[in-house]
Design a protein around this motif. Structure first.
Motif, PDB file in Angstrom:
ATOM      1  N   SER A  12       0.826  -1.214   0.000  1.00 49.14           N
ATOM      2  CA  SER A  12       0.000   0.000   0.000  1.00 49.14           C
ATOM      3  C   SER A  12       0.856   1.258   0.000  1.00 49.14           C
ATOM      4  CB  SER A  12      -0.911   0.016   1.232  1.00 49.14           C
ATOM      5  OG  SER A  12      -1.798  -1.056   1.207  1.00 49.14           O
ATOM      6  N   GLU A  13       1.912   1.246   0.823  1.00 52.43           N
ATOM      7  CA  GLU A  13       2.793   2.417   0.905  1.00 52.43           C
ATOM      8  C   GLU A  13       3.552   2.638  -0.396  1.00 52.43           C
ATOM      9  OE1 GLU A  13       6.521   4.481   1.419  1.00 52.43           O
ATOM     10  OE2 GLU A  13       6.444   2.298   1.340  1.00 52.43           O
ATOM     11  N   CYS A  15       2.641   1.667  -3.440  1.00 54.46           N
ATOM     12  CA  CYS A  15       1.682   2.146  -4.452  1.00 54.46           C
ATOM     13  C   CYS A  15       1.361   3.622  -4.244  1.00 54.46           C
ATOM     14  CB  CYS A  15       0.403   1.311  -4.408  1.00 54.46           C
ATOM     15  SG  CYS A  15       0.606  -0.366  -5.021  1.00 54.46           S
ATOM     16  N   ALA A  16       1.131   4.011  -2.984  1.00 51.27           N
ATOM     17  CA  ALA A  16       0.815   5.412  -2.702  1.00 51.27           C
ATOM     18  C   ALA A  16       1.984   6.322  -3.070  1.00 51.27           C
ATOM     19  CB  ALA A  16       0.464   5.578  -1.219  1.00 51.27           C
ATOM     20  N   THR A  17       3.190   5.900  -2.740  1.00 50.14           N
ATOM     21  CA  THR A  17       4.366   6.719  -3.045  1.00 50.14           C
ATOM     22  C   THR A  17       4.566   6.858  -4.547  1.00 50.14           C
ATOM     23  OG1 THR A  17       5.386   6.056  -0.960  1.00 50.14           O
ATOM     24  CG2 THR A  17       6.842   6.965  -2.647  1.00 50.14           C
ATOM     25  N   CYS A  19       2.234   6.731  -6.746  1.00 53.09           N
ATOM     26  CA  CYS A  19       1.161   7.592  -7.242  1.00 53.09           C
ATOM     27  C   CYS A  19       1.456   9.070  -6.991  1.00 53.09           C
ATOM     28  CB  CYS A  19      -0.178   7.207  -6.620  1.00 53.09           C
ATOM     29  SG  CYS A  19      -0.896   5.709  -7.317  1.00 53.09           S
ATOM     30  N   VAL A  35      -3.258   8.165  -3.528  1.00 57.46           N
ATOM     31  CA  VAL A  35      -2.211   8.449  -2.543  1.00 57.46           C
ATOM     32  C   VAL A  35      -2.808   8.420  -1.137  1.00 57.46           C
ATOM     33  CG1 VAL A  35      -0.686  10.255  -1.634  1.00 57.46           C
ATOM     34  CG2 VAL A  35      -0.684   9.741  -4.077  1.00 57.46           C
ATOM     35  N   GLY A  38      -3.928   4.863  -0.204  1.00 57.27           N
ATOM     36  CA  GLY A  38      -2.770   3.998  -0.009  1.00 57.27           C
ATOM     37  C   GLY A  38      -2.064   4.250   1.307  1.00 57.27           C
ATOM     38  N   TYR A  39      -1.864   5.519   1.656  1.00 53.79           N
ATOM     39  CA  TYR A  39      -1.179   5.825   2.914  1.00 53.79           C
ATOM     40  C   TYR A  39      -2.041   5.484   4.125  1.00 53.79           C
ATOM     41  CZ  TYR A  39       2.852   8.037   0.699  1.00 53.79           C
ATOM     42  OH  TYR A  39       3.997   8.271  -0.025  1.00 53.79           O
TER      43      TYR A  39
END
Length: 106
Positions: A12-13, A15-17, A19, A35, A38-39
Protein backbone atom coordinates in the motif's frame (compact mmCIF):
# COMPACT_ATOMS: atom_id res chain seq x y z
CA UNK A 1 -0.83 -13.36 9.75
CA UNK A 2 0.98 -10.26 11.12
CA UNK A 3 3.72 -10.56 8.50
CA UNK A 4 1.08 -10.84 5.78
CA UNK A 5 -0.47 -7.61 7.09
CA UNK A 6 2.98 -6.02 7.12
CA UNK A 7 3.47 -7.09 3.50
CA UNK A 8 0.12 -5.52 2.57
CA UNK A 9 1.14 -2.34 4.42
CA UNK A 10 4.35 -2.23 2.36
CA UNK A 11 2.49 -2.75 -0.92
CA UNK A 12 0.00 0.00 0.00
CA UNK A 13 2.79 2.42 0.91
CA UNK A 14 4.77 1.68 -2.26
CA UNK A 15 1.68 2.15 -4.45
CA UNK A 16 0.81 5.41 -2.70
CA UNK A 17 4.37 6.72 -3.04
CA UNK A 18 4.49 5.85 -6.74
CA UNK A 19 1.16 7.59 -7.24
CA UNK A 20 2.67 10.76 -5.76
CA UNK A 21 4.66 11.16 -8.97
CA UNK A 22 1.43 10.88 -10.98
CA UNK A 23 -0.48 13.56 -9.03
CA UNK A 24 1.34 16.34 -10.92
CA UNK A 25 1.54 18.47 -7.79
CA UNK A 26 -1.87 17.28 -6.57
CA UNK A 27 -3.59 18.65 -9.66
CA UNK A 28 -4.83 15.25 -10.84
CA UNK A 29 -7.71 13.91 -8.76
CA UNK A 30 -7.49 10.12 -9.23
CA UNK A 31 -3.79 9.75 -8.37
CA UNK A 32 -4.28 12.10 -5.40
CA UNK A 33 -7.15 9.98 -4.09
CA UNK A 34 -5.03 6.84 -4.55
CA UNK A 35 -2.21 8.45 -2.54
CA UNK A 36 -4.54 9.18 0.38
CA UNK A 37 -6.15 5.72 0.29
CA UNK A 38 -2.77 4.00 -0.01
CA UNK A 39 -1.18 5.83 2.91
CA UNK A 40 -4.22 5.40 5.16
CA UNK A 41 -4.37 1.68 4.35
CA UNK A 42 -0.64 1.34 4.92
CA UNK A 43 -0.70 2.94 8.36
CA UNK A 44 -3.79 1.01 9.44
CA UNK A 45 -2.25 -2.31 8.36
CA UNK A 46 1.09 -1.42 9.94
CA UNK A 47 -0.66 -0.53 13.19
CA UNK A 48 -2.48 -3.86 13.27
CA UNK A 49 0.72 -5.77 12.49
CA UNK A 50 2.45 -4.00 15.39
CA UNK A 51 0.22 -5.89 17.80
CA UNK A 52 2.38 -8.99 17.15
CA UNK A 53 5.65 -7.70 15.63
CA UNK A 54 8.17 -5.57 17.55
CA UNK A 55 8.09 -1.97 16.35
CA UNK A 56 11.83 -1.94 15.59
CA UNK A 57 11.50 -4.90 13.26
CA UNK A 58 8.18 -3.93 11.67
CA UNK A 59 9.16 -0.33 10.97
CA UNK A 60 12.58 -1.31 9.64
CA UNK A 61 11.04 -3.83 7.26
CA UNK A 62 8.21 -1.48 6.26
CA UNK A 63 10.45 1.51 5.57
CA UNK A 64 13.42 -0.44 4.20
CA UNK A 65 11.53 -2.64 1.77
CA UNK A 66 9.37 0.32 0.80
CA UNK A 67 12.36 2.55 0.11
CA UNK A 68 14.20 -0.09 -1.90
CA UNK A 69 11.04 -0.94 -3.86
CA UNK A 70 10.26 2.69 -4.69
CA UNK A 71 13.85 3.24 -5.83
CA UNK A 72 13.64 0.22 -8.14
CA UNK A 73 10.22 1.21 -9.46
CA UNK A 74 11.42 4.78 -10.01
CA UNK A 75 14.31 3.47 -12.09
CA UNK A 76 12.19 1.07 -14.13
CA UNK A 77 8.86 2.88 -14.49
CA UNK A 78 9.94 6.52 -14.38
CA UNK A 79 13.42 6.26 -15.88
CA UNK A 80 15.09 7.74 -12.82
CA UNK A 81 18.84 7.02 -12.82
CA UNK A 82 20.42 4.86 -10.12
CA UNK A 83 24.20 5.07 -9.86
CA UNK A 84 26.50 3.07 -7.64
CA UNK A 85 25.92 5.33 -4.59
CA UNK A 86 22.19 4.69 -4.78
CA UNK A 87 22.72 0.93 -5.20
CA UNK A 88 25.11 0.98 -2.24
CA UNK A 89 22.49 2.81 -0.18
CA UNK A 90 19.84 0.26 -1.07
CA UNK A 91 22.24 -2.54 -0.10
CA UNK A 92 22.88 -0.85 3.26
CA UNK A 93 19.13 -0.50 3.86
CA UNK A 94 18.64 -4.21 3.17
CA UNK A 95 21.59 -5.09 5.43
CA UNK A 96 20.10 -2.98 8.22
CA UNK A 97 16.71 -4.65 7.90
CA UNK A 98 18.33 -8.08 7.99
CA UNK A 99 20.39 -7.13 11.04
CA UNK A 100 17.31 -5.89 12.92
CA UNK A 101 15.43 -9.07 12.04
CA UNK A 102 18.25 -11.22 13.43
CA UNK A 103 18.14 -9.22 16.64
CA UNK A 104 14.34 -9.39 16.78
CA UNK A 105 14.37 -13.17 16.40
CA UNK A 106 16.25 -13.68 19.72
Amino acid sequence: MPYFLLALAIVSEVCATCCLKLTDGYTRVLPTVLVVIGYVASFVLLGIALKDIPVSVAYAVWSGVGTASVAAIGAVAFGEPLGWPQWAGIALIIAGVVALNFHGAH
